[in-house]
Each structure stands twice: as structure tokens, then as C-alpha cells.
Write an enzyme that holds these catalytic residues in place. Structure first.
Site, PDB file in Angstrom:
ATOM      1  N   GLY A  10       0.820  -1.212   0.000  1.00 43.14           N
ATOM      2  CA  GLY A  10       0.000   0.000   0.000  1.00 43.14           C
ATOM      3  C   GLY A  10       0.849   1.255   0.000  1.00 43.14           C
ATOM      4  N   GLY A  11       0.596   2.139  -0.959  1.00 40.69           N
ATOM      5  CA  GLY A  11       1.404   3.352  -1.116  1.00 40.69           C
ATOM      6  C   GLY A  11       0.636   4.625  -0.816  1.00 40.69           C
ATOM      7  N   LEU A  13      -0.922   7.337   2.328  1.00 38.29           N
ATOM      8  CA  LEU A  13      -0.207   8.120   3.342  1.00 38.29           C
ATOM      9  C   LEU A  13       0.470   7.246   4.383  1.00 38.29           C
ATOM     10  CD1 LEU A  13      -2.522  11.168   4.082  1.00 38.29           C
ATOM     11  CD2 LEU A  13      -0.274  11.173   3.005  1.00 38.29           C
ATOM     12  N   HIS A 237     -20.916   8.923   5.128  1.00 40.29           N
ATOM     13  CA  HIS A 237     -20.693  10.372   5.128  1.00 40.29           C
ATOM     14  C   HIS A 237     -21.997  11.083   4.772  1.00 40.29           C
ATOM     15  CE1 HIS A 237     -18.990  14.300   4.223  1.00 40.29           C
ATOM     16  NE2 HIS A 237     -17.817  13.895   4.691  1.00 40.29           N
ATOM     17  N   ARG A 298     -20.498  12.924  11.958  1.00 42.97           N
ATOM     18  CA  ARG A 298     -21.052  12.399  10.714  1.00 42.97           C
ATOM     19  C   ARG A 298     -22.182  11.400  10.937  1.00 42.97           C
ATOM     20  NH1 ARG A 298     -15.291  11.752   7.475  1.00 42.97           N
ATOM     21  NH2 ARG A 298     -15.019  13.997   7.144  1.00 42.97           N
ATOM     22  N   ARG A 418     -15.697   7.940  13.174  1.00 41.10           N
ATOM     23  CA  ARG A 418     -14.487   8.758  12.992  1.00 41.10           C
ATOM     24  C   ARG A 418     -14.860  10.229  12.863  1.00 41.10           C
ATOM     25  NH1 ARG A 418     -12.082  10.995   8.713  1.00 41.10           N
ATOM     26  NH2 ARG A 418     -13.152   9.771   7.111  1.00 41.10           N
TER      27      ARG A 418
END
Length: 666
Positions: A10-11, A13, A237, A298, A418
Site C-alpha cells: 500500500g502506497g 499516506l 458520510h 457524521r 471517525r
């Protein structure tokens, strides 16, 4: 002595932050990604990254407040030491990003510009226009490229993770991956493996997530023995643009910049929004939550929008939608100011809806957006600070030794819901703390270096995955994987999102079993051995069916309402009496029920794979709430102040700790 080697999958953040940190420690990194790292899903994050800053400090804000907002927002389902450590690090992470060249917006005096996000009363979010994720990702990518030139990082883009490699002792020794062009299958030996593979939004078909967010890597780790935690907690969301192909996010930044959510007061009023007078508008979030207004968390905003549409207030006669208003008339802010701060998301809406959102309110509706659940990871609490002991190899390590998980792939930081702008923070933070954690782990490797592992282990695992790939490539059944995925998405969206009912969840499990049976009869429309995307998608469909069962089973068993998980039959009715004595009595009853709910359900769901079956084994473990005692999560709901008052008076000790049930009832 050979340099120690770590494989990162995984690339985004989290993966790039970990790669940078490990390269600085002279560790050799193989970085594997299904897409060019600059197109990882982190690039889609719009609104910003949270940290206490000098403006909020002047108002009395502290890292502790950020921590409190985060666990209160997650309804206390997050283990508190990792969250505290993350919030303590937040200002340093923003400083680091600034020094790496992230073009954060600034005030006329040169200070970092800030905005408010949901679930807090402080302007704690710094941002780079409406493309903060992209700017952070590009800055970290530059650092990784520097270490690539130095030879410490080897990047493998367009490679797909097939599974971890475990030795006879159950220790992870690397992984097997496949080149998505040539379909070559090969092993990547490593002293440790880090999964930074994001969420699983495509289980729901259409979502705000990128098309690679299938959860495939997580499912393959789960099948290899890694526990999956809190899978039932999926964030929807509140503001997205409905679309035929996917759902496009309208960032919380729009509400942070004074955007207002409303519907006409009269049901069925479908006049153009600019013709509806102010007194005819119903700003339902502002009226129901006067303290937080449009910036309630949210999960709450999503449920309110969903409910008001079901009550008949939808502004679109063909579907469910409400207005998100950024016009000067609603916000009092000039268009050129908002265009500078929100340019990217304004362009997205105008491009796909043909309407300038600064001239006419946007039509929006909730969409699946983020996975709070993920691979279970450990932590070690610092006895003095209450945060993490950073040099502990337990931090971010799964129950499989040598296999770590970071970013949205793990479950650690967000509990039951979150907060906006905490995701970029948790990704970078978890990546950076891989440095001290891996330093300790690599210094005392269980079973010794991977160089001492017999080569036949890697040959056997490569051969096994190659055999599975060849078997999948030959499948020639009558079922279509894309059609099954469409039905899976519709099923999960209908029954396992905003409102969940046990009878519908049981029905969903039955339907999932039928989809799994049909999946076994899938045929591939492409049997080629060069860039075969149908092969990759069909493999991922099997993973999505597996995770859908984990999510649904966890939701069925959890009989309560907590954060994003809402069951009407488990909701505790709010006090409604008009007389003060009766209102207080009702509030006391509410608090007693809430206390019992926490005693029964304030715990982490652990799903374990059952070989040969999609049905997970479910157990639970306690949540570390040793720093901030759980309390009712009302967010200033109008009329709910009596709950907070009674809770403080009768359900907490003078030190703020929860009172025992007997004491509370006396």
C-alpha cells in the site's frame, strides 16, 4: 551483515510515511501497490488534518481536548492510549508536513489557515484548499523517491498482494504478490510485513471510495489468521453527490466554511431553492443541535438527513436529497472567498451536476465513506504518559507475529465513529510510529532473520498461489462477477448502512450465502495472461463476500446503538415529559439504560476466520477507557441537557469515574 528488509503493501499516506521512516533507519523496503502510489486512495481526501494550533490554544484548546473530542466522537469504543498519543503528535505532524512542502492555506499574516470540522467547537483543522490528502501524499512521495535513489526503497507499482507467508511457527516472513501486467507470481521475503491497504468500501458497491478499495488485502490476511476487529462499524458520510457509477464526496469542509443543510418547511415544496424564502426553510440540524449546528459528527448528521427524507421532506421528487447551501445568501460569505478555499469540491459538483454551487444550493445525500473496523492491532500503554510506549514492538502488530497493519486497514483509532480530518492524521501517525516499533521488533526477531528461512517455504507458497491463480483463470461458469458485485452492493447498502434491523440482517446473511454459491459458478470473460483486470476483480469479489459476512454478522450480534451502528429497536427513548419532576425521572431511566448498555456492549468485536466457511468466529475483548470515563453522547441535542445533568449528579464519582450500578440506583 545484510540490511534488514521490510515489505510494505500500500502506497497511501500510511504506507509512504512508514517507508520514509524505515528508510531513515537504514532498513531496506519493498513497497508494493496496485496503483501508482500517487493515485492511492489518500489522494481523494479533501478537507484537512486536525491538530491543536496557536489559534485554538488561545481559546483554551489543548491536545487533551482533541483526545476527548476523538473518543467522545467514537462513543468510547476506541482504545484510549493510542488515540491520546496520536493527538499529542498532531501538531508535530503538521509541522513536519509544512517543512516537507505541503502548500497549506495561510492567512494574510502567513499563519496556517484553520477551519472547523464536525464533532468539535474549535477550528482545529488545517488544510490545503480542498485537496489536503493529495498534497500530503505528494510531499511524502517526494521523500520516498529520494530514498529510492539512495537504493533503500524498491517500489513495485501495479503489483497485487496475494497473501502473507507464515513459517512453521506462525511468524510472518513476507508475502506473495502478482504483477498485474505479466501476471507473474513471486515471493517477497521480509523480516516484517506491513499492510497499509485502506478500507473496503466497494463491499457496498457504490461509495465515495476508489475502485481498488475492495478490502481484498485485509480479507487475505484475515484468511491467514489475522483477527478482524469491529467490522460492523462503517461510516456513512452525510454529504455526497449521488451518481450512476459512484458517489462523489462533498467534503465536510463545505460545512466547516459555513455551509448550511436545509429542506423546505413544507413537504413536497419543489420550487427552485433560490425561490424559497428564509422563513420557509427548515435548518433542521441547527434547530435540533444548537451547540454544534451543521457540524455535528457524521453519524448523527447522516441519521438526521436520512430520517428527514423518510419523513417526506426530500427536495428531489425522484430520490432522497437535502440541500447543502454555500450561497452568499445562506453563509454571508462572498463567492470569491469560498472559491479560494473550496475550489476542488465546487468544481466536482459543477462538473457532475452542471450547477454552480455558489449560485444554487447543492443536492446531497449520505454515502458509504470509511471503515472504522479493520485488522486487529495491538498497543502498549506508557505507564506515565497514558499514551504509547513508542519503542514497543506490540504497537500496530496484529495477532500474527511480524505482520503489522496501519492506516484505514487497522481498527485502532476511530471507535464507533471517525471525526472528520482525523483520518489523515491517523494514517501519517501510524506510519511514523512504525519506525521505533520496527526498530525494536527487528532487533529481536522471533525465529531469527528471514535470511535463515529455508527457500522452500517461499517456493511452496509461490506455487500454491500460482495454482490458485491458474485455477481462477480457467473458470468458465455461467455467472458474471460484475453482476454479483452489483447485487452485493445493493444488498449491503439496503440493509447494513444507516439503519439496521435484525430481521433484515438475518435476511442479508441468507442472501450472502446465495451470492457465495453463485460466485462458485463464476466464469471469466477474459482468459488472457496480460493485464487481466477481470481476473483481479473476480478474486476480489470473493474477498468482498467474505468481509460482507464479517460486517453483517457483527452488526447482527451487537444489540445496541453506538456511533455509526444504529438499531431502532435498541434505541433509548429521549426524555419528553413537560413537568420537571417527570423529566428528571425519565432522564434517570435513560441514564440507567445507557449504563447497562455500556456494561454489556462497550467492547471490541473480534472476528476470526473459520477455514472452509464464510461464517466468522466472534468473540469480544474489553476497550481501554482508563483515561476518560464514558459518558452520554448527546452533542447538545435540544432537550437533552437534563441527561448530562443527571449523569453528572448520579452516575459518576466525584473523580469523574463511572459510579457502580448500585450506587447510581440509590
Amino acid at each position: 551483515m545484510a540490511r534488514q528488509r521490510v515489505v510494505i503493501i500500500g502506497g497511501g499516506l500510511a504506507g509512504l510515511a512508514a517507508a520514509m521512516q524505515l528508510a531513515e533507519d537504514d532498513v531496506q523496503v519493498d513497497l508494493i501497490s496496485m496503483v501508482p502510489v500517487k493515485r492511492s486512495h489518500s489522494v481523494c481526501a479533501q478537507g484537512g488534518i486536525n491538530c491543536v494550533n496557536k489559534f485554538t490554544r488561545a481559546q483554551g484548546d489543548t491536545e487533551w481536548n482533541h483526545f476527548d473530542d476523538s473518543v467522545y466522537g467514537g462513543e468510547f469504543l476506541n482504545n484510549q492510549p493510542p488515540v491520546k498519543e496520536m493527538c499529542d503528535w498532531a501538531p508535530r505532524i503538521v509541522d513536519l508536513s509544512d517543512r516537507l512542502g505541503v502548500p497549506f492555506n495561510r492567512s494574510g499574516e502567513g499563519n496556517l489557515a484553520v477551519r472547523r470540522f464536525g464533532g468539535t467547537l474549535f477550528k482545529r483543522t488545517v488544510y490545503a484548499g480542498a485537496s489536503t490528502g493529495q498534497q500530503l501524499l505528494y510531499a511524502l512521495d517526494e521523500q520516498v523517491r529520494r530514498w529510492e535513489v539512495e537504493g533503500r526503497i524498491q517500489k513495485y507499482e501495479f503489483w497485487e498482494f496475494l497473501g502473507p507467508i507464515l513459517d512453521d511457527q506462525g511468524v510472518c516472513r513476507g508475502c506473495v504478490a502478482q504483477d498485474m501486467f505479466s501476471l507473474e507470481v513471486r515471493a517477497f521475503p521480509g523480516d516484517a510485513l506491513i499492510l497499509a491497504t485502506g478500507g473496503c468500501g466497494l463491499v457496498y458497491g457504490k461509495s465515495t471510495m476508489s475502485m481498488v478499495c475492495t478490502g481484498g488485502a485485509n480479507a487475505r490476511a484475515y484468511k491467514a489468521g489475522v483477527s478482524y476487529a469491529n467490522g460492523e462499524f462503517v461510516q456513512v458520510h452525510p454529504t455526497a453527490i449521488p451518481g450512476a457509477d459512484k458517489l462523489r464526496l462533498i467534503s465536510e469542509a463545505a460545512r466547516g466554511e459555513s455551509g448550511r443543510v436545509w429542506v423546505p418547511r413544507n413537504k413536497g415544496d419543489h420550487r427552485p431553492p433560490n425561490q424559497i424564502a428564509e422563513h420557509e426553510r427548515y435548518y433542521f440540524l441547527e434547530e435540533r443541535y444548537p451547540t454544534y449546528g451543521n457540524l455535528v459528527p457524521r453519524d448523527i448528521a447522516t441519521r438526521e438527513i436520512f430520517a428527514i427524507c423518510k419523513e417526506g421532506y426530500s427536495v428531489n421528487p425522484s430520490t432522497f436529497a437535502v440541500y447543502l447551501d454555500l450561497t452568499e445568501r445562506a453563509t454571508g460569505i462572498k463567492a470569491h472567498v469560498l472559491r479560494k478555499k473550496l475550489g476542488n469540491i465546487l468544481e466536482i459538483y459543477e462538473k457532475f451536476r452542471g450547477v454552480d454551487p455558489l449560485m444554487e444550493p447543492m443536492q446531497i445525500f449520505p454515502a458509504v465513506h470509511y471503515s472504522m473496523g479493520g485488522l486487529w492491532v495491538d498497543f502498549e500503554k506508557h505507564s506515565q504518559t497514558g499514551g504509547l510506549r513508542l519503542e514497543s514492538p506490540r504497537n500496530q502488530q496484529t495477532n500474527v507475529p511480524g505482520l503489522f497493519a496501519i492506516g484505514e486497514a487497522d481498527y485502532q483509532y476511530h471507535g464507533a465513529n471517525r471525526l472528520g480530518a482525523n483520518s489523515l492524521l491517523s494514517c501519517v501517525f501510524a506510519g511514523l510510529i512504525m519506525g521505533p516499533a520496527l526498530r525494536s521488533f527487528l532487533g529481536n526477531l522471533p525465529g531469527g532473520s528471514v535470511d535463515q528461512v529455508p527457500g522452500r517455504l517461499f517456493e511452496q507458497e509461490t506455487a500454491r498461489h500460482k495454482q490458485e491463480f491458474e485455477g481462477l483463470l480457467k473458470k468458465d461458469g455461467p455467472e458474471n462477477a460484475y453482476e454479483i458485485h452489483r447485487e452485493l452492493g445493493e444488498l449491503m447498502t439496503r440493509n447494513v448502512t444507516v439503519v439496521r434491523r435484525n430481521d433484515e440482517l438475518r435476511q442479508t446473511l441468507d442472501e450472502l450465502a446465495k451470492l457465495r454459491e453463485r460466485f462458485g459458478r463464476c466464469g471469466l470473460s477474459d482468459h488472457g495472461t496480460w493485464t487481466n483486470q477481470t481476473l483481479s476483480f473476480t478474486r476480489a469479489l470473493g474477498d468482498m463476500l467474505l468481509l460482507a459476512r464479517v460486517i453483517t454478522t457483527g452488526a447482527l450480534l451487537r444489540d445496541e446503538c453506538r456511533g455509526a451502528h444504529y438499531k431502532p429497536e435498541c434505541a433509548i427513548p429521549a426524555p419528553t415529559a413537560e413537568s420537571s419532576d417527570e423529566l428528571r425521572k425519565q432522564a434517570r431511566t435513560w441514564c440507567e439504560k445507557y449504563q447497562r448498555q455500556n456494561q454489556e456492549w462497550l467492547k471490541t468485536t473480534l472476528a476470526r476466520y473459520t477455514p472452509g466457511s464464510d461464517d466468522p468466529q466472534i468473540t469480544y475483548e474489553p476497550v481501554d477507557t482508563t483515561l476518560i470515563p464514558p459518558r452520554p453522547r448527546t452533542y447538545g441535542l435540544k432537550g437533552a441537557g437534563i441527561i448530562d445533568q443527571v449523569w453528572k449528579e448520579s452516575f459518576t464519582t466525584p473523580a469523574g469515574q463511572p459510579a457502580s450500578p448500585g450506587a447510581a440506583a440509590s
